[in-house]
Write a protein that holds these residues in place. Structure first.
Motif, PDB file in Angstrom:
ATOM      1  N   ALA A  12       0.834  -1.204   0.000  1.00  0.00           N
ATOM      2  CA  ALA A  12       0.000   0.000   0.000  1.00  0.00           C
ATOM      3  C   ALA A  12       0.869   1.255   0.000  1.00  0.00           C
ATOM      4  O   ALA A  12       0.622   2.210  -0.743  1.00  0.00           O
ATOM      5  CB  ALA A  12      -0.923  -0.010   1.217  1.00  0.00           C
ATOM      6  N   MET A  13       1.922   1.241   0.817  1.00  0.00           N
ATOM      7  CA  MET A  13       2.813   2.400   0.880  1.00  0.00           C
ATOM      8  C   MET A  13       3.481   2.639  -0.480  1.00  0.00           C
ATOM      9  O   MET A  13       3.614   3.765  -0.930  1.00  0.00           O
ATOM     10  CB  MET A  13       3.873   2.177   1.946  1.00  0.00           C
ATOM     11  N   PHE A  14       3.900   1.543  -1.117  1.00  0.00           N
ATOM     12  CA  PHE A  14       4.494   1.663  -2.453  1.00  0.00           C
ATOM     13  C   PHE A  14       3.492   2.249  -3.435  1.00  0.00           C
ATOM     14  O   PHE A  14       3.842   3.070  -4.271  1.00  0.00           O
ATOM     15  CB  PHE A  14       4.930   0.275  -2.947  1.00  0.00           C
ATOM     16  N   TRP A  27       1.165   4.323  -2.945  1.00  0.00           N
ATOM     17  CA  TRP A  27       1.022   5.771  -2.780  1.00  0.00           C
ATOM     18  C   TRP A  27       2.226   6.528  -3.325  1.00  0.00           C
ATOM     19  O   TRP A  27       2.146   7.684  -3.681  1.00  0.00           O
ATOM     20  CB  TRP A  27       0.790   6.125  -1.302  1.00  0.00           C
ATOM     21  N   LEU A  28       3.356   5.839  -3.381  1.00  0.00           N
ATOM     22  CA  LEU A  28       4.570   6.458  -3.904  1.00  0.00           C
ATOM     23  C   LEU A  28       4.485   6.572  -5.429  1.00  0.00           C
ATOM     24  O   LEU A  28       5.063   7.462  -6.033  1.00  0.00           O
ATOM     25  CB  LEU A  28       5.758   5.565  -3.517  1.00  0.00           C
ATOM     26  N   SER A  35      -0.333   8.144  -9.664  1.00  0.00           N
ATOM     27  CA  SER A  35      -0.513   9.551 -10.032  1.00  0.00           C
ATOM     28  C   SER A  35      -1.850  10.080  -9.522  1.00  0.00           C
ATOM     29  O   SER A  35      -1.991  11.258  -9.233  1.00  0.00           O
ATOM     30  CB  SER A  35      -0.422   9.722 -11.545  1.00  0.00           C
ATOM     31  N   PHE A  93      -3.038   9.622  -6.717  1.00  0.00           N
ATOM     32  CA  PHE A  93      -2.890  10.004  -5.315  1.00  0.00           C
ATOM     33  C   PHE A  93      -1.649  10.856  -5.106  1.00  0.00           C
ATOM     34  O   PHE A  93      -1.083  10.887  -4.010  1.00  0.00           O
ATOM     35  CB  PHE A  93      -2.833   8.765  -4.424  1.00  0.00           C
ATOM     36  N   GLY A  94      -1.179  11.519  -6.160  1.00  0.00           N
ATOM     37  CA  GLY A  94      -0.032  12.419  -6.021  1.00  0.00           C
ATOM     38  C   GLY A  94       1.228  11.700  -5.584  1.00  0.00           C
ATOM     39  O   GLY A  94       1.980  12.206  -4.761  1.00  0.00           O
ATOM     40  N   GLY A  95       1.477  10.530  -6.154  1.00  0.00           N
ATOM     41  CA  GLY A  95       2.687   9.785  -5.805  1.00  0.00           C
ATOM     42  C   GLY A  95       3.928  10.581  -6.157  1.00  0.00           C
ATOM     43  O   GLY A  95       4.064  11.067  -7.276  1.00  0.00           O
ATOM     44  N   VAL A  96       4.832  10.732  -5.220  1.00  0.00           N
ATOM     45  CA  VAL A  96       5.970  11.639  -5.415  1.00  0.00           C
ATOM     46  C   VAL A  96       6.945  11.062  -6.439  1.00  0.00           C
ATOM     47  O   VAL A  96       7.498  11.777  -7.268  1.00  0.00           O
ATOM     48  CB  VAL A  96       6.666  11.948  -4.070  1.00  0.00           C
ATOM     49  N   PHE A 110       5.564  11.523  -9.821  1.00  0.00           N
ATOM     50  CA  PHE A 110       5.634  12.941 -10.165  1.00  0.00           C
ATOM     51  C   PHE A 110       7.034  13.303 -10.658  1.00  0.00           C
ATOM     52  O   PHE A 110       7.200  13.926 -11.709  1.00  0.00           O
ATOM     53  CB  PHE A 110       5.253  13.772  -8.935  1.00  0.00           C
ATOM     54  N   ILE A 135      -2.061  -7.820  -4.109  1.00  0.00           N
ATOM     55  CA  ILE A 135      -3.371  -7.310  -3.707  1.00  0.00           C
ATOM     56  C   ILE A 135      -3.320  -5.784  -3.656  1.00  0.00           C
ATOM     57  O   ILE A 135      -4.227  -5.098  -4.113  1.00  0.00           O
ATOM     58  CB  ILE A 135      -3.757  -7.877  -2.316  1.00  0.00           C
TER      59      ILE A 135
END
Lengths: 289, 293
Positions: A115-117, A119-120, A123, A125-128, A131, A227
């Motif tokens: 899940a953390m990956f 979010w990274l 796009s 969710f503004g993944g840094v 970006f 998942i």
């Protein structure tokens, strides 16, 4: 130790494993020969489930994906694990601190790490990372909707979560390399890469083999991270073998429980084959005792 | 490439020391690589920590926001609008019960396996090795069927029982390797002094095994705490654990997603602290848990 005592001591553990591992395993083998659903008595269909699995292109794709993922991840783990262990091995007082940081990805649940990956990278969710990459490349990479970027992300995540294990076991192996051998090579003026390639790596070969076998078995069972990271795994062809079992034997109400069980049996056979060197080792030790 | 100072010194006694400058340049290089690696390994956690402390409206904005007024609102929301508290309790109950039971039944078995070599032990150890490598679904799907039939589906009891069995092979191997390090003479001395086997184990050997038991306990707890697959199959809503909760929230929209991130941080922070505090045991367990076949 007397035989009676021995049986008394191992009885609780053996009973638990017999009831909750051997019986379910027997059930899986029985189901693999049936057309069946949960809570029903199935009808015997012989090896139909096996032929179905082996001729299903979706299963073939799942096997291919899993094997590719395993090869890439395990090779990366061995190389990075060795390099990192070598660096950490040279550390002094800062070592516990560095080890603590490097252990973090090992103690985080895989599905949460996935899940953390996501979010990274995502796009939406503004993944840094996404970006930065899209700014650099001038185009957006579809990490979740196109096959290869998704594979790369899954592989990166798997390496991320398993690297601490590889690094730590190799680190312990490095500590058993006799110092005299290393010093002798240094006195002979061996360059660093030769010292590693001709002296240290042959000495820790057993450890590297152990890390490889354990990692191979772990990646073959990849499930949790997909998942979180590959919600469209089936469409992208990024379904792992375990995810395939989950999808056919549980997700849609267990429509194809027999098929999923057959795949499980095939995977167990493969794992036993891979464990063979260890099994032989234990048996030999027992004979000599 | 031995950069340990002692080793460098030992070499320096024999050969002319390499120019000081080259060594320190190498040290800076090594330090730099390690700092970058640590940063890369931590970045998913750092980014999640940032995302969940952002105000909700900018939390998952694209392009991402780097400067913001930190807020803990998502944690408050998580606590107030979801059953997170219940899921956390479930996770802890499952982890504690499965750890305690796994140790209680695993300790005597591992002791016996370490003390009685022979083919029966070999067969049990080989079985344990294979069980440890088993694909989870091969046992968890029948367990699902069974738990439905017995009416214990979606209870923490079912999940804990499943995890005791699934983690038993690993704990037996780990404990057996620790027991094997205690010399047999210790047992013999205790029995000479009139202890029977059980007393020997409880009064003499187990006190000597402190670090080994702690290591096994830590691993059992960690595995139960991390478990997703077993928990997602065996639970629905009542016995749901935190990893399952986080996974179900992933497909949701913004406020829920940020709460999932908050839940992920709440689950992660204690285990990170753990990685530092219990590091010695984690390292020992990863090595003793290896099969020395």
């Amino acid at each position: 130790m007397r035989r009676r005592e021995f049986f008394g001591f191992v009885a609780p553990s053996v009973l638990v494993m017999a009831g909750l591992l051997v019986l379910p395993l027997y059930q899986t083998i029985a189901w693999s020969l049936q057309r069946v659903n949960y809570g029903e008595t199935g009808t015997f269909v012989g090896l139909d489930n096996y032929t179905h699995a082996l001729t299903d292109p979706r299963f073939g794709q799942a096997v291919l994906f899993t094997v590719e993922l395993t090869l890439v991840v395990v090779a990366t783990l061995i190389v990075l694990g060795y390099l990192l262990a070598t660096l950490v091995n040279g550390l002094g007082r800062s070592r516990p601190f560095v080890l603590g940081i490097l252990l973090v990805s090992y103690v985080i649940p895989q599905v949460v790490g996935g899940a953390m990956f996501s979010w990274l990278f995502n796009s939406n969710f503004g993944g840094v990372l996404n970006f930065l990459l899209s700014t650099l490349l001038g185009q957006d990479i579809l990490w979740f909707a196109s096959t290869w970027p998704n594979r790369i992300m899954v592989a990166l995540n798997t390496v991320w979560s398993m690297l601490p294990f590889a690094m730590l076991v190799i680190l312990a192996g490095l500590q058993s390399v006799p110092e005299e051998v290393v010093e002798a090579a240094q006195i002979d003026g061996a360059p660093t890469w030769r010292l590693h390639w001709n002296v240290i790596i042959p000495t820790v070969r057993g450890t590297l083999g152990f890390v490889a076998i354990i990692s191979i078995m772990d990646v073959l069972r990849a499930f949790d991270q997909l998942i979180a990271l590959s919600p469209q795994a089936v469409q992208l062809g990024n379904e792992s073998v375990m995810l395939y079992v989950f999808n056919v034997a549980f997700q849609d109400g267990g429509q194809q429980l027999g098929l999923g069980s057959a795949v499980n049996v095939l995977l167990i056979a493969l794992i036993c084959l891979m464990l063979y060197p260890f099994i032989r080792g234990i048996a030999r030790e027992a004979r000599h005792a | 490439m031995t950069t340990t100072t002692e080793r460098t010194r030992a070499v320096a006694d024999v050969v002319p020391a390499p120019p000081r400058k080259r060594w320190s340049a190498r040290r800076y290089l090594v330090g730099g690589i390690l700092v970058l690696t640590c940063w890369a390994m931590l970045s998913p956690v750092i980014w999640t920590a940032m995302s969940v402390t952002k105000p909700t409206d900018v939390a998952f904005l694209n392009p991402p926001v780097f400067f913001y007024q930190p807020s803990l609102q998502s944690f408050v929301d998580l606590w107030q609008t979801t059953q997170f508290y219940q899921y956390l309790i479930n996770t802890l109950v499952v982890a504690v019960i499965s750890t305690v039971v796994a140790l209680l039944i695993g300790l005597p078995a591992a002791y016996a396996l370490a003390r009685m070599p022979g083919w029966i032990s070999a067969v049990l150890l080989i079985a344990a090795l294979i069980f440890r490598a088993l694909p989870r679904f091969a046992v968890v799907l029948p367990m699902y069927d069974l738990s439905r039939a017995l009416g214990i589906y979606d209870t923490t009891f079912a999940v804990a029982a499943a995890l005791v069995a699934i983690n038993q092979p690993f704990s037996i191997w780990l404990l057996r390797n620790f027991f094997a390090e205690i010399p047999k003479e210790v047992d013999e001395a205790a029995m000479m002094d009139g202890c029977n086997r059980v007393q020997t184990l409880v009064r003499v050997i187990i006190p000597l095994m402190g670090p080994g038991i702690l290591t096994a306990g830590i691993f059992m707890f960690l595995f139960a705490f991390q478990e997703y697959l077993t928990a997602t199959i065996l639970t629905d809503i009542n016995a749901r654990t935190v990893p399952v909760f986080i996974a179900t929230q992933l497909g949701q929209t913004l406020p829920m997603l940020q709460q999932a991130g908050a839940a992920a941080m709440l689950l992660t922070l204690p285990v990170i602290a753990f990685a530092f505090i219990a590091q010695r045991y984690l390292v020992a367990g990863l090595n003793a848990g290896s099969v020395k076949g």
